[in-house]
Design a protein around this motif. Structure first.
Motif, PDB file in Angstrom:
ATOM      1  N   HIS A  48      -1.416 -46.868  36.800  1.00 53.88           N
ATOM      2  CA  HIS A  48      -2.186 -45.626  36.930  1.00 53.88           C
ATOM      3  C   HIS A  48      -1.496 -44.502  36.181  1.00 53.88           C
ATOM      4  O   HIS A  48      -0.269 -44.449  36.111  1.00 53.88           O
ATOM      5  N   ASP A  66       6.531 -43.559  38.237  1.00 55.77           N
ATOM      6  CA  ASP A  66       5.302 -43.891  38.964  1.00 55.77           C
ATOM      7  C   ASP A  66       4.148 -43.115  38.380  1.00 55.77           C
ATOM      8  O   ASP A  66       3.863 -42.032  38.830  1.00 55.77           O
ATOM      9  N   ASP A  67       3.463 -43.570  37.317  1.00 50.48           N
ATOM     10  CA  ASP A  67       3.474 -44.967  36.958  1.00 50.48           C
ATOM     11  C   ASP A  67       3.288 -45.102  35.454  1.00 50.48           C
ATOM     12  O   ASP A  67       2.836 -46.123  34.967  1.00 50.48           O
ATOM     13  N   GLU A  81      -5.096 -42.891  41.481  1.00 53.55           N
ATOM     14  CA  GLU A  81      -4.435 -43.730  42.482  1.00 53.55           C
ATOM     15  C   GLU A  81      -3.735 -42.867  43.522  1.00 53.55           C
ATOM     16  O   GLU A  81      -3.793 -43.148  44.715  1.00 53.55           O
ATOM     17  N   GLU A  82      -3.079 -41.811  43.066  1.00 50.37           N
ATOM     18  CA  GLU A  82      -2.334 -40.957  43.993  1.00 50.37           C
ATOM     19  C   GLU A  82      -3.265 -40.136  44.875  1.00 50.37           C
ATOM     20  O   GLU A  82      -2.823 -39.524  45.842  1.00 50.37           O
ATOM     21  N   ASP A 125       3.252 -51.289  39.506  1.00 51.55           N
ATOM     22  CA  ASP A 125       3.418 -50.013  40.199  1.00 51.55           C
ATOM     23  C   ASP A 125       4.583 -50.166  41.167  1.00 51.55           C
ATOM     24  O   ASP A 125       4.862 -51.267  41.636  1.00 51.55           O
TER      25      ASP A 125
HETATM   26 ZN   LIG Z   1       2.152 -45.599  41.810  1.00 47.39          ZN
END
Ligand SMILES: [Zn+2]
Length: 510
Positions: free
Chosen positions: A116, A165-166, A199-200, A225
Motif C-alpha cells: 500500500h 510501511d509500506d 490501507e491505513e 507489509d
Molecule cells: Zn502497512
C-alpha cells in the motif's frame, strides 16, 4: 479443542520431504536472480535511493486526496517508465488502486503482490525532522547527504513516513524487476503488482473491489507489509486473527446510594461486572464461555512444527515488559496466538483514591475485544457470549433500559457490538506455501514461519470464497517505527527485499 502440543523442530525436515513444491530448476532460477539483483543493486544504490526518496517526499495520508492523487500518479509513472501496463481502479470518492500488470505466457497462473502506498497520519511535532522530508542517517544517528556519490553503509536508515510501511515494498519490487530486465529474465507466471491507497484508513472499499473486479481475484496473493521477525530473520506469516468487540454496561440503582445504608442489599454494579468478566475467561486467559472453543480448528501438524521452530523471544520480552509471569499455561508467545483471545481493554466505574466516595455507583462499564481464529465468526462469538450471559441470569439488552425494564429484571447488561471480521489462514503445507518457503529459504537466511499474526488484518478478503492462498511477506526492519514518529527503513532491509522479490518473480512456476 485439543490442547496445543508442540512437536520437535526436526518435524520440519519431514515437511520438506516428499514432493518438493518448487523443482530444483525453480530454486536455481531464484538464487541466480537474487544474485543478479545484488549485482544490479550494488551498481545503482544511489539511483535506487533517489527514486525512493522522491516517492517518500509526497504526503500520503489517505484522507488527503490531493496528496494521494499525486502518489498514485507518481506510482503510475514509475510503472510506465519500466514498460509495465498500468490499470487504475477507482471506487467513487476513494484513493485509487494502482495495478501493474505483467502478463505471463498463455495459461500461466496469476500471482498478485500487494503493498500500500498510503501512510498513517503523522504527529509532525514529534518528528526529528519532517515526515515527508526524507533524511538519511547513519546508524549513529548522524545525518548524511541524501544525494551525491558516496558509498552507502547498509546500516544507514532513511527516515520518512512510509519508509517502512509500506513504500519500501513497492520500491523493492520495482528494482527487482529492473534487475531482472537487465539480466533478460521475465517471470514465468502472470505477475500483478497491486498497490492500495487506503490501507491505513481500514481499506473501506477493498471488499467491494475484490468482489467486483476479476483483476483482484488472482490465483495467489503475496502481501508485502509489516516488519520482519525481531531476530532479523525473514518472516513468512500464513494467517491473521479476526476480530470483534463489545462495550458492556451493567446497571445498579438509578441514583448513587450510601453504601453504609444499603451496602448488603442494593446490588453493586462494579461487583457484578467483576463476576461477569471472571465468567468469560480463566486466570490463564482461556475462554470459559461454553461452546466458544468448540468451533476452533485445532492447529495442524505443520503449524505446530513451525511454531516449535520459531526462535524463543519470551525471556527477552518478559524483561522488556517487566512481567513476572505469562498467561497461556507457560506456552510460548506464538503458540498462544493460535488460540482466540478475550482482551479486557478497560473498565470504568465509580472512583478511586482521593475521589473515592462511600457510594454504590449507578453503572459499571467494560470494553472487550475478541481475537478470533478459524472457524469462529463475529456472529458466532456474539451468540456464544449472549447465551452464556443469559445462562448466568443476565438479561441482555442493546439500548439503555427504561424504568419498566429495570423493574422487571434483576441483572441487566447492555451489549453494544462493534463490527468485525473472521480470521484467515493459508495451510503451511499447501503447495504454494511450500513453494514460497523453499524459494525464500534458498537465499540462505532461513525464514521464520508463523501460522498466524496475533493482530488482525482482513486477510479473509484476499482468501475469498475460493480459499485463495495468501502469504504475508514483510521486508522492513522490526524497529522501523511504523505508524510512529521517525519511521525509517534500514538500507540492508531494502537491499534484502530487492533480492527476495527477484527470487520470487524469477522462481515461482508458471
Ligand atoms: Zn502497512
Amino acid at each position: 479443542m485439543r490442547p496445543f502440543v508442540l512437536v520437535a523442530a526436526t518435524a520440519l525436515v519431514a515437511l520438506a520431504g516428499p514432493g518438493h513444491a518448487a523443482p530444483p530448476s525453480a530454486v536455481s532460477r531464484a538464487t541466480a536472480a537474487a544474485h543478479e539483483a545484488r549485482t544490479w543493486r550494488k551498481a545503482h544504490e544511489r539511483a535506487i535511493l533517489d527514486e525512493f526518496a522522491r516517492f517518500l517526499a509526497i504526503p500520503n495520508v489517505a484522507s488527503d486526496s490531493a496528496g494521494i492523487e499525486r502518489n498514485a500518479d507518481t506510482l503510475k509513472a514509475m510503472l510506465e517508465r519500466r514498460g509495465i501496463a498500468v490499470y487504475g481502479l477507482r471506487e467513487p470518492g476513494a484513493p485509487g488502486v494502482v495495478i501493474g500488470d505483467l502478463p505471463g505466457p498463455p495459461g500461466a497462473r496469476r500471482i498478485a503482490f500487494y503493498a500500500h502506498y498510503d501512510g498513517q497520519p503523522t504527529d509532525t511535532l514529534s518528528w526529528n525532522g519532517l515526515p515527508w522530508t526524507p533524511v538519511l542517517r547513519a546508524a549513529s544517528g548522524v545525518k548524511l547527504p541524501l544525494g551525491g556519490n558516496a558509498p552507502l553503509d547498509p546500516e544507514s536508515r532513511i527516515y520518512a513516513r512510509s519508509a517502512g510501511d509500506d513504500k519500501a515494498a513497492i520500491i523493492a519490487m520495482l528494482v527487482a524487476l529492473d534487475a531482472m530486465k537487465a539480466a533478460k529474465r521475465t517471470p514465468a507466471f502472470h505477475l500483478e503488482l497491486v498497490f492500495e491507497g487506503e490501507e491505513e484508513a481500514g481499506s473501506p472499499h477493498l471488499a467491494h473491489s475484490i468482489a467486483t473486479l476479476p483483476l483482484l481475484r488472482p490465483d495467489a496473493w503475496i502481501i508485502c507489509d509489516g516488519p520482519v521477525h525481531q531476530s532479523g530473520r525473514p518472516l513468512l506469516a500464513f494467517g491473521a486473527r479476526g476480530t470483534t468487540s463489545v462495550e458492556l454496561t451493567v446497571y445498579g440503582p438509578v441514583k448513587g446510594l450510601h453504601d453504609g445504608h444499603y451496602g448488603n442489599w442494593v446490588p453493586n454494579p462494579v461487583a457484578r461486572l467483576a463476576h461477569l468478566l471472571a465468567a468469560l475467561r480463566d486466570e490463564q486467559g482461556r475462554p470459559t464461555i461454553p461452546g466458544f472453543l468448540d468451533e476452533v480448528t485445532p492447529p495442524s501438524d505443520a503449524e505446530r512444527a513451525a511454531i516449535a521452530a520459531i526462535p524463543a523471544v519470551e525471556a527477552a520480552l518478559r524483561g522488556e515488559f517487566g512481567i513476572g509471569g505469562t498467561e497461556g499455561g507457560g506456552a510460548p508467545l506464538n503458540e498462544t496466538l493460535l488460540a482466540p483471545a478475550i482482551n479486557i481493554r478497560g473498565v470504568r466505574a465509580g472512583n478511586v483514591g482521593e475521589k473515592a466516595t462511600n457510594t454504590i455507583p449507578t453503572e459499571a462499564r467494560a470494553s472487550i475485544d475478541f481475537r478470533l481464529v478459524p472457524a469462529q465468526t463475529p456472529a458466532s462469538v456474539r451468540a456464544h457470549v449472549e447465551e452464556h450471559l443469559a445462562s448466568l441470569g443476565w438479561t441482555v439488552v442493546s439500548d439503555p433500559p427504561d424504568n419498566g425494564t429495570r423493574m422487571a429484571h434483576d441483572k441487566i447488561v447492555r451489549l453494544e457490538w462493534g463490527s468485525g471480521y473472521p480470521a484467515a489462514r493459508t495451510p503451511l503445507d499447501a503447495p504454494f506455501s511450500r513453494e514460497v518457503t523453499q524459494l525464500v529459504s534458498a537465499l540462505g537466511r532461513d525464514p521464520v514461519r508463523t501460522p498466524t499474526l496475533g493482530g488482525s488484518v482482513p486477510m479473509y478478503l484476499f482468501r475469498g470464497q475460493h480459499a485463495t492462498p495468501v502469504i504475508i511477506l514483510p521486508i522492513a526492519n522490526h524497529d522501523d517505527n511504523q505508524h510512529a514518529p521517525n519511521e525509517n527503513l534500514r538500507l540492508q532491509n531494502l537491499w534484502d527485499g530487492i533480492e527476495t522479490f527477484a527470487a520470487l518473480f524469477a522462481g515461482l512456476e508458471k
